[in-house]
Write a protein that holds these residues in place. Sequence first.
Motif, PDB file in Angstrom:
ATOM      1  N   LYS A 100       0.827  -6.936   5.997  1.00 19.52           N
ATOM      2  CA  LYS A 100       1.541  -8.723   6.279  1.00 19.52           C
ATOM      3  C   LYS A 100       1.480  -9.301   7.047  1.00 19.52           C
ATOM      4  O   LYS A 100       2.487 -10.675   6.652  1.00 19.52           O
ATOM      5  CB  LYS A 100       1.199  -8.330   8.044  1.00 19.52           C
ATOM      6  CG  LYS A 100       1.535  -6.905   8.902  1.00 19.52           C
ATOM      7  CD  LYS A 100       1.142  -7.233  10.425  1.00 19.52           C
ATOM      8  CE  LYS A 100       0.736  -5.535  10.829  1.00 19.52           C
ATOM      9  NZ  LYS A 100      -0.576  -4.480  10.766  1.00 19.52           N
ATOM     10  N   ARG A 134       8.537  -6.709   9.008  1.00 21.39           N
ATOM     11  CA  ARG A 134       8.516  -5.595   8.526  1.00 21.39           C
ATOM     12  C   ARG A 134       9.960  -5.227   8.206  1.00 21.39           C
ATOM     13  O   ARG A 134      10.070  -3.844   7.749  1.00 21.39           O
ATOM     14  CB  ARG A 134       8.731  -3.999  10.278  1.00 21.39           C
ATOM     15  CG  ARG A 134       8.587  -3.039   9.662  1.00 21.39           C
ATOM     16  CD  ARG A 134       7.780  -2.613  11.195  1.00 21.39           C
ATOM     17  NE  ARG A 134       6.113  -2.782  11.286  1.00 21.39           N
ATOM     18  CZ  ARG A 134       5.208  -1.330  10.724  1.00 21.39           C
ATOM     19  NH1 ARG A 134       5.724  -0.325  10.561  1.00 21.39           N
ATOM     20  NH2 ARG A 134       4.371  -1.471  10.875  1.00 21.39           N
ATOM     21  N   LEU A 159     -11.159  -7.753   4.955  1.00 27.08           N
ATOM     22  CA  LEU A 159     -10.322  -8.009   6.410  1.00 27.08           C
ATOM     23  C   LEU A 159      -9.241  -9.422   6.472  1.00 27.08           C
ATOM     24  O   LEU A 159      -9.432  -9.687   7.328  1.00 27.08           O
ATOM     25  CB  LEU A 159     -11.873  -8.573   7.398  1.00 27.08           C
ATOM     26  CG  LEU A 159     -12.485  -6.846   8.188  1.00 27.08           C
ATOM     27  CD1 LEU A 159     -13.492  -7.262   8.245  1.00 27.08           C
ATOM     28  CD2 LEU A 159     -11.545  -5.738   8.086  1.00 27.08           C
ATOM     29  N   ASN A 160      -8.847  -9.454   5.463  1.00 25.25           N
ATOM     30  CA  ASN A 160      -8.011 -11.501   5.642  1.00 25.25           C
ATOM     31  C   ASN A 160      -8.369 -12.186   5.892  1.00 25.25           C
ATOM     32  O   ASN A 160      -7.838 -12.980   7.103  1.00 25.25           O
ATOM     33  CB  ASN A 160      -6.623 -10.248   6.243  1.00 25.25           C
ATOM     34  CG  ASN A 160      -5.911  -9.646   5.573  1.00 25.25           C
ATOM     35  OD1 ASN A 160      -6.238  -8.766   4.561  1.00 25.25           O
ATOM     36  ND2 ASN A 160      -5.326  -8.357   6.094  1.00 25.25           N
ATOM     37  N   VAL A 197      -4.748  -7.091   3.829  1.00 22.88           N
ATOM     38  CA  VAL A 197      -4.806  -6.224   4.007  1.00 22.88           C
ATOM     39  C   VAL A 197      -3.797  -5.412   5.183  1.00 22.88           C
ATOM     40  O   VAL A 197      -3.517  -6.299   6.002  1.00 22.88           O
ATOM     41  CB  VAL A 197      -6.044  -5.533   4.242  1.00 22.88           C
ATOM     42  CG1 VAL A 197      -6.362  -4.218   4.924  1.00 22.88           C
ATOM     43  CG2 VAL A 197      -7.248  -5.457   3.667  1.00 22.88           C
ATOM     44  N   GLY A 198      -2.920  -4.416   5.145  1.00 18.08           N
ATOM     45  CA  GLY A 198      -2.174  -4.149   6.037  1.00 18.08           C
ATOM     46  C   GLY A 198      -0.625  -4.947   5.531  1.00 18.08           C
ATOM     47  O   GLY A 198       0.903  -4.449   6.130  1.00 18.08           O
ATOM     48  N   ARG A 225       0.497  -1.454   0.130  1.00 17.96           N
ATOM     49  CA  ARG A 225       0.086   0.133  -0.391  1.00 17.96           C
ATOM     50  C   ARG A 225       0.439   1.332  -0.055  1.00 17.96           C
ATOM     51  O   ARG A 225       0.038   1.985  -0.662  1.00 17.96           O
ATOM     52  CB  ARG A 225      -0.870   0.392   1.369  1.00 17.96           C
ATOM     53  CG  ARG A 225      -1.830   0.978   1.455  1.00 17.96           C
ATOM     54  CD  ARG A 225      -2.764   0.994   2.340  1.00 17.96           C
ATOM     55  NE  ARG A 225      -3.255   2.177   3.188  1.00 17.96           N
ATOM     56  CZ  ARG A 225      -4.444   2.227   2.980  1.00 17.96           C
ATOM     57  NH1 ARG A 225      -5.029   1.931   2.289  1.00 17.96           N
ATOM     58  NH2 ARG A 225      -4.912   3.506   3.475  1.00 17.96           N
TER      59      ARG A 225
END
Lengths: 719, 326
Positions: B106, B129, B157-158, B103-104, B62
């Motif tokens: 990760k 990260r 929402l994964n 989303v996110g 993102r």
Amino acid sequence: MAAAAVLSMSEIENKAMNIGIDLSTIVFDNIVLPPGDDFGITSDDEDILHEEVAPEFETGYGNVIVVDNLPVVSPEKFAKLEGVIRKIYSQTGVIKERGLWMPVNPGTNMTLGYCFIEFNTAQEAKEAKEKTDGYKLDKSHIFIVDMFDDIERYMNVPEEWTPAEIKPYEAGDHLQHWLTDEKARDQFVIRAGTVTEIFWNDARQLRPDPVYHYQYWIDSFVQWSPLGTYLATVHQQGAIVWGGKSTFNLIHRFPHNQVKHIDFSPGERFLVTYSSQEPSNPRDTHRVVLNIFDLRTGKLMRDFKGSVDDFTTGGSGGLSGISWPIFKWGGGKEDKYFARIGKNAIYVYETETFILVDKKSYKVDNVVDFSWSPTDSILALFVPELGGGNQPARVSLVQMPGKVELRQKNLFSVSDCKMYWQSNGEYLAVKVDWYTKTKKSTYSGFELFRIKEHDIPIEVLELDNKNDKIIAFAWEPKGHRFAVIHGDGPRPDVSFYSMKTGGITARVSKLTTLKAKQANALYWSPAGRFIVLAGLKGFNGQLEFYNVDDLETMATGEHFMCTDIEWDPTGRYVATAVTLVHVMENGFHIWSFNGKLLYRIPKDNFFQFQWRPRPQSLLSPEKEEEISRNLRKYSKKYEAEDQDVSLALSEQDRKKRRVLQEEWETWTARWKQYHEEERELRLQLRDGEPSDDEGSQEQYEAKEVEAEEVLDVHEEIVD
Amino acid sequence: MRPILMKGHERPLTFLKYNREGDLLFSCAKDHTPTVWFADDGERLGTYRGHNGAVWCCDVSRDSTRLVTGSADQSVKLWDVQTGTQLYTFNFNSPARSVDFSVGDKLVVITTDPFMGNPSTIQVKRIARDPADQTSDSVLTIKGPQGRINRAVWGPLNKTIISAGEDSIIRIWDAETGNLLKETDKESGHQKTISSLCMSADKSHFLTGSADKSAKLWDSRSLTLLKTYQMDRPVNAVAISPLLDHVVIGGGQEAVNVTMTDRRAGKFEAKFYHKILQDEIGGVKGHFGPINALAFNPDGRSFSSGGEDGYVRLHHFDPEYFSIRM
């Protein structure tokens, strides 16, 4: 378990559990039912079993014939008579040893006037019966020969005649019901994949309206009868003819094993079926069987059998096999005659008796092609040049019956001729390919016969450029004009001619020439006046809709890779189709007569498109003219109807859109709600990154950032 | 609408992806080098060198810092978008077909092809990260569908993973447990290989394209069939407009037939359909091979297509496009 309805397997398992039987130990095939008891379960193939005809048992006397009406002779002459009979019958087959028995009246010692003959094979016996039944030994002794097996049958004929039971008349189905369609629509049949479907062409609604749908209906192809009354489907075992009021009912089966081609007589009285069988011995030729059935009764009227060579002689068929149809029908809609070509002869048969006209073939030396007038009993024949040009080629018109030659035209240095009849039988155009002086190439022209005029005048027509090749030719149906595609280059010209110009003596004249068209096929509207100039194959499906009255192009279009074009029988619509000849783009398009694309239907594995023909209009030509004069009066009504339909359609369309839109809004409302509810969770997933826009609204700012990066430092000492 | 022709690949294109802001366009092709372009003018920014096989798919984080690519060289690589350096390589024992960031960012979901006796898999990897902490452990591995899984993406929402592939069935899996939650049935589902799958921007619905010559729109929570768009050619690529109620569908005849007919017969057009009414709006011609990849700019004002012909065509819509009335 008595009379139980069909049990499901689970019920059976339960039952078995209850009575303590382990089903897995039972071999079902070993269970023997009491004879005649089916436990109330009817076998689903029972019907088929019963349908099978009981096999015919050999009585063992199939090879025996009975010869009656022999002279009654005394024992002295016995040997002589036997010798005569042996002599006659040994010609047709081998008589078995002790196979001739002439019974003798024990009282008078005279013969009884008949004898039994046993042949080696049944085939021989049959042949002997056919050949000698009616044989005249002398004036008073004409043989009556029967198969021994038949005698018994004749014995069982009851002495007293009982009148045949006349079945009460059953009204047949209304076979022409489709013509009474309120919207005056036409039907067509299509075949794609394993499905055969019949539709109304609902051009107002811009879609086909299904009438009948059948999966796995046929093995090879379907064909409408010439007046549209029947639909024939072709199967392994023969042809079936269907028809009816609301649906398609089986009307008749026409058994013919391995049938390959079928053909209706133009008046729908007869059906011809054809099969050709691979010979068991490869050196033999194919066996050909042709059957002619009466379409209404289903009765076999006559069959023709022979080797394929018998049916390919003459014509340019040669090795390529037969050219279908073998039998060409003549005598107009009454189906009076049918004819085929043979070596040095045309075989013309009468449908009254199904034998040759005048009981013999019509001898024409070296005839290679013939055709019937579509309306009259007139044959057109073509005989090619012979003896190196000593005997000219010849086209002649012959009236049937009587075989009167009406007109003949000799042609010199001709390589080939093709005959084209106008649909009303008024004109015959013969395309002639002449050799040039050097004989190295040919050029083409036309001989035009005016059949209905006194003495049948003939006119010669040459193209403006004599060297042009003629690519296509077509008469205007019921009209006096014709179109020709001619030219040598990649873009040929199209010319239109009229037979009706000039003063008292009509002569042919050119109407116009359209230069450089992408066309190689001509499709006249069945009503005349309009024509589609089509560029099939190499031209990828170019279409030009042309009005010949006004000599102007109405529209051009394209159906990419189009393989087939067919006008509907009224001349209102045109169907263009891509069949399985091409792998891609299969399906069909429907156009209006003036070239507006109405709708298109893609169909994979598309085999066939065929409009249902219509019988001839019952209106007289005068009446038709009157209608076309007052067309405005009639058209008003239909225009109003058209408008109603289009209003209803757009209303329908609006409604449909509204429903779709509303439905969609309920979805999006739900999604929005979810999206709102899940905002927090999403933020968490993104480690609390605040912006939760959908990425689309936020404007990004383009900033020029200059970044310097030292890639390499290199020192060089300059002198 | 004059397209910008971007010739940077030597082999057929396989996948296209815009970053969130819509200023960068990432392209994958059967040559081994994913490429990044300026989405505005088509200028080539750089390439990501390191793969040793066709690159089938990519996704960008993102914040546009990380790029993940899946390749036929049996690896998935993580790149630094700006510098083009390889940060990490996940190795597999079969080609990687599709990749998708959660989303996110990760997690990433990866599919691998059936290969040398190994069945196809869907695997979830955690993205650290700091690349230094990155491990190759799979958080979740799902096996089961027959044949290739052409695409697997994250649901809302994964919570779910949605997969589709050669067995023509769309499946929704629980992203925690790997349990199968829902799958399409024979009637509403596709009849042939599903070649492509594209999520809407809010992940509420998605579009699938199939060799059965249709594209279908589904609700991503209930797997309800919403719409069907009928085509006259096999579908290779689909995209949903984020701005208007349009979808764009691309494809063409199978590659084996391409040489047999001319360009017009091949139907290498990108077709626009009205998402709600299912009617065809228009087509964008230009490729001379089947279209393998389609992507909308997140602002909905441009889209790009990638073809078997090796070109990326970048189209900025004319103003008339935004006033089309159906």
